[in-house]
Design an enzyme around this catalytic site. Structure first.
Site, PDB file in Angstrom:
ATOM      1  N   ALA A  63      -3.645  -5.487  70.061  1.00 19.43           N
ATOM      2  CA  ALA A  63      -4.907  -4.761  69.817  1.00 19.43           C
ATOM      3  C   ALA A  63      -6.014  -5.309  70.719  1.00 19.43           C
ATOM      4  CB  ALA A  63      -5.317  -4.882  68.351  1.00 19.43           C
ATOM      5  N   THR A  64      -6.157  -6.618  70.762  1.00 22.98           N
ATOM      6  CA  THR A  64      -7.147  -7.245  71.655  1.00 22.98           C
ATOM      7  C   THR A  64      -6.483  -8.288  72.545  1.00 22.98           C
ATOM      8  OG1 THR A  64      -7.699  -8.901  69.973  1.00 22.98           O
ATOM      9  CG2 THR A  64      -9.059  -6.912  70.022  1.00 22.98           C
ATOM     10  N   GLY A  65      -5.196  -8.457  72.375  1.00 23.23           N
ATOM     11  CA  GLY A  65      -4.436  -9.392  73.208  1.00 23.23           C
ATOM     12  C   GLY A  65      -3.785  -8.641  74.356  1.00 23.23           C
ATOM     13  N   SER A 110     -15.204 -11.096  66.349  1.00 18.90           N
ATOM     14  CA  SER A 110     -16.508 -10.522  66.671  1.00 18.90           C
ATOM     15  C   SER A 110     -17.276 -10.011  65.457  1.00 18.90           C
ATOM     16  CB  SER A 110     -16.387  -9.401  67.711  1.00 18.90           C
ATOM     17  OG  SER A 110     -17.533  -8.605  67.725  1.00 18.90           O
ATOM     18  N   TYR A 173     -17.480  -9.769  59.024  1.00 21.89           N
ATOM     19  CA  TYR A 173     -16.521 -10.713  59.616  1.00 21.89           C
ATOM     20  C   TYR A 173     -16.502 -12.027  58.829  1.00 21.89           C
ATOM     21  CZ  TYR A 173     -14.461 -13.990  62.982  1.00 21.89           C
ATOM     22  OH  TYR A 173     -13.683 -14.954  63.579  1.00 21.89           O
ATOM     23  N   LYS A 177     -13.433 -14.038  56.677  1.00 24.77           N
ATOM     24  CA  LYS A 177     -12.966 -15.416  56.879  1.00 24.77           C
ATOM     25  C   LYS A 177     -13.153 -16.241  55.608  1.00 24.77           C
ATOM     26  CE  LYS A 177     -11.412 -15.053  61.071  1.00 24.77           C
ATOM     27  NZ  LYS A 177      -9.992 -15.254  61.386  1.00 24.77           N
ATOM     28  N   VAL A 203     -15.230 -21.076  70.415  1.00 25.78           N
ATOM     29  CA  VAL A 203     -14.159 -21.555  71.296  1.00 25.78           C
ATOM     30  C   VAL A 203     -14.235 -20.794  72.628  1.00 25.78           C
ATOM     31  CG1 VAL A 203     -11.669 -21.898  71.529  1.00 25.78           C
ATOM     32  CG2 VAL A 203     -12.741 -22.015  69.263  1.00 25.78           C
TER      33      VAL A 203
END
Ligand SMILES: NC(=O)c1ccc[n+]([C@@H]2O[C@H](COP(=O)([O-])OP(=O)(O)OC[C@H]3O[C@@H](n4cnc5c(N)ncnc54)[C@H](O)[C@@H]3O)[C@@H](O)[C@H]2O)c1
Length: 344
Positions: A63-65, A110, A173, A177, A203
């Site tokens: 998906a975002t990788g 995000s 978001y 978490k 990171v």
């Protein structure tokens, strides 16, 4: 839901022993890295493959990788790529088959993405999480490490951030978490699972995606300066962050998965360096490293952004033996060099 299973049968190449964050013999152990086609997950996968892991499997739906991150591992016969979605429980069960250690990185990152589309963030980050942790429990894995986030500190005003003192979440978001941490706590108490949560602080490093509307600040700055495209700084740029080079995040994952310290489980740890720098300083440092003159444009502060961020990392130091090996400027140099090469 369809699952594509890739197994590479090529001999391992480029077997380089890096500064290892573990002493255990892991040649007979199997690891699952969810989100391993992404930024942090691909670095964890790389470390494991280069440092003697018996078998490494990645679960990712891209998906975002990126497939190009998976292609990096094609030379390892002990590497497997399972292309699938953590929102599908059967896929998670399949991914956990025969696995000793899980590190769960797959999620939609995000804050702004979650503000725009809270439903999908919840489906992936919460439903996907409970699928993965349940599949790991059912498979009887030895330890389950997962990516949390400094966003769980929310409106807690004190610095440095200590694990025991969190505020109210400021975004969907952050809710996802925090929910992960709540489930992890319950699974550890109810089922006796050995679980380690990692609250990453900003990171950064090679392979972090510089493109798209939800790109992180460091790849955005570097690519903007190199390509001479507009770079925006939100607010006055004096906000600070505990920027954490990806090697430090990898180290926390390895230590979390392989620790023998019974007191280490059932907790979430700050993963950072314990130093903070302003966005203005970051921008000028990148510009100096690149030797390219480029002016940033200041624009309005982003809603929900915190002013300052700084971690106390003593809990991870004490219980996991975590010690950051790369400070901000060291990591930044490696990151800038990576993107310079990528755009050359
Ligand atoms: N990068 C940071 O600064 C940071 C800070 C705090 C927390 N985190 C967390 O760390 C983890 C890794 O982040 P990253 O920066 O490497 O992001 P990333 O987007 O590069 O990696 C996430 C990976 O998860 C995969 N994924 C997304 N949805 C999926 C799904 N439904 N099924 C299977 N795979 C899926 C993506 O394709 C991607 O490869 C995430 O959980 C993120 O929330 C990152």
């Amino acid at each position: 839901m369809s699952v594509i299973y890739h197994k590479f049968a090529l001999p391992a190449t480029g077997f380089i022993i890096m500064a290892a964050f573990h002493t255990k013999d892991i040649s007979g152990s199997s690891f699952l890295v969810t989100g391993g086609a992404g930024f942090i997950g691909s670095h964890i996968t790389e470390y494991l493959l280069k440092n003697g892991a018996g078998r490494v499997r990645v679960l990712d739906n891209l998906a975002t990788g990126f497939q190009k991150n998976i292609d990096l591992f094609a030379g390892y016969s002990n590497f497997e790529f399972l292309q699938g979605d953590i929102r599908d429980f059967e896929t998670c069960k399949k991914a956990c088959e025969g696995i000793d250690y899980v590190t769960h990185q797959a999620a939609l990152g995000s804050v702004p993405r979650s503000v725009k589309d809270p439903i999908t963030s919840n489906e992936v980050n919460v439903s996907g999480f409970i699928n993965m942790i349940t599949a790991a429990k059912d498979a009887g894995v030895k330890t389950f490490v997962y990516a949390s986030s400094s966003s769980v500190y929310g409106d807690e005003p004190n610095l440095p951030k200590v694990e025991a003192r969190v505020g109210n979440p400021l975004s969907p978001y952050a809710v996802t978490k925090k929910t992960n941490e709540l489930y992890a706590d319950v699974f550890s108490k109810l089922y006796g699972m050995k679980i380690v949560g990692l609250r990453y602080f900003n990171v950064f490093g090679p392979r972090q995606d510089p493109d798209g509307p939800y790109a992180a600040v460091i790849p955005l700055f570097v690519s903007g300066i190199i390509n001479q495209t507009p770079v925006y700084i939100n607010g006055d740029g004096e906000q600070t962050r505990d920027f954490t080079f990806v090697d430090n995040a990898v180290q926390a994952n390895i230590r979390g998965m392989l620790t023998d310290n019974a007191d280490a489980f059932g907790k979430a740890y700050n993963v950072a360096v314990g130093e903070n720098f302003s966005v203005n300083l970051l921008y000028s440092a990148i510009r100096d490293m690149l030797g390219i003159d480029h002016e940033a444009t200041y624009r309005e502060e982003r809603a929900g952004d915190i002013r300052n961020s700084l971690a106390d990392i003593s809990l991870a130091r004490t219980l996991l033996g975590y010690e950051p090996t790369q400070r901000f400027m060291d990591g930044l140099k490696q990151t800038v060099a990576f993107f310079k090469e990528m755009y050359s």
